[in-house]
Design an enzyme around this catalytic site. Structure first.
Site, PDB file in Angstrom:
ATOM      1  CD  GLU A  76     -16.885  17.841  16.156  1.00 13.21           C
ATOM      2  OE1 GLU A  76     -17.726  17.822  15.229  1.00 13.21           O
ATOM      3  OE2 GLU A  76     -16.168  18.822  16.385  1.00 13.21           O
ATOM      4  CG  ASP A  83     -25.657  19.300  10.498  1.00 10.92           C
ATOM      5  OD1 ASP A  83     -24.432  19.469  10.483  1.00 10.92           O
ATOM      6  OD2 ASP A  83     -26.316  19.078  11.529  1.00 10.92           O
TER       7      ASP A  83
END
Length: 268
Positions: free
Chosen positions: A50, A61
């Site tokens: 990824e 995040d």
């Protein structure tokens, strides 16, 4: 021709092994090192990579990946640069799937139709958009389908079963289950709580299920692998890479981080 993502999951399933998916932010800690880091991850046992597309407001995040995005943006890494990195990786590796993980804004600025064309040409296999529910894919979905790009879908602990069934009905490649409510890198993973939601997802799809968020080391990866087909590990890796001072150091860090997790998954 079998899609690279389907191939790797099929192969690992036939071997009775868990698929291992590391996440790294493209361009961090240095744009010139990203391709080398990707190769080192594969040498260490990564099955699929990824690759995070740097974005100024990565809402899902935690601080580690947010800081990595900020460093990459400060070094002028944009979506075009990320595609260049994938193309560079493909010069030596034509087998390992690459999924771009990120947000809609960089794609919209790039141009959705142009992105699909250029992503296929570079060697991208799939796309995981954190802030784009299925209903919002619009013109991007047919463009992705026309160019062989899988749409990886996210399911969260807060997702109802009805909503889950809808999300996974059009998913491709694999389903990404977020292991807990919150942001990446938080330390709240409880592998014992994964069995029920993963079983629920399996009622609605035959696709492999990957679990991410909170997996930090070999022990947590093995615990998650009791229920999941794949484990995704990101923040802990990104945190270690940020201190690398050279390409060689970054390669060593990536390899040495990945190898014991691969070995633990295989021996379990």
């Amino acid at each position: 021709m079998t899609h690279r993502i389907d191939q790797v999951f099929s192969t690992r399933a036939s071997e009775g092994r868990t698929t291992l998916i590391p996440f790294v932010t493209a361009g961090d800690p240095d744009p010139d090192w990203t391709v080398s880091i990707m190769h080192a991850l594969v040498r260490g046992g990564a099955d699929l990579i990824e690759l995070g597309v740097p974005f100024s407001d990565p809402t899902a995040d935690g601080p580690v990946i947010q800081a990595a995005s900020e460093r990459a943006i400060a070094r002028h890494v944009d979506l075009a640069g990320v595609l260049d990195m994938v193309e560079g990786f493909r010069q030596e590796n034509s087998d390992t799937p690459i999924v771009l993980m990120g947000y809609m804004n960089p794609l919209e600025r790039y141009g959705l139709a142009k992105f699909a064309v250029d992503a296929e040409a570079a060697g991208v296999d799939g796309l995981l958009l954190v802030d784009c529910p299925p209903e919002e894919l619009g013109t991007l979905r047919p463009a992705m389908q026309a160019h062989g790009l899988y749409s990886i879908r996210l399911v969260a602990p807060t997702t109802t079963e009805t909503r889950t069934a809808h999300i996974v009905s059009e998913a491709e490649g694999f389903v990404y289950y977020v292991s807990f409510k919150g942001i990446t890198g938080a330390g709240r993973l409880d592998a014992n709580e994964l069995s029920a939601p993963i079983a629920m997802i399996r009622k609605h799809t035959a696709l492999p299920i990957a679990v991410g968020f909170g997996i930090k080391d070999a022990d947590s990866a093995v615990a998650v692998a009791q229920d999941a087909d794949a484990v995704v590990i990101g923040s802990a890796l990104v945190e270690q890479l940020q201190n690398a001072k050279s390409t060689g150091a970054a390669e060593s860090t990536a390899f040495e981080f990945m190898l014991p997790i691969r070995q633990a998954l295989d021996s379990s």
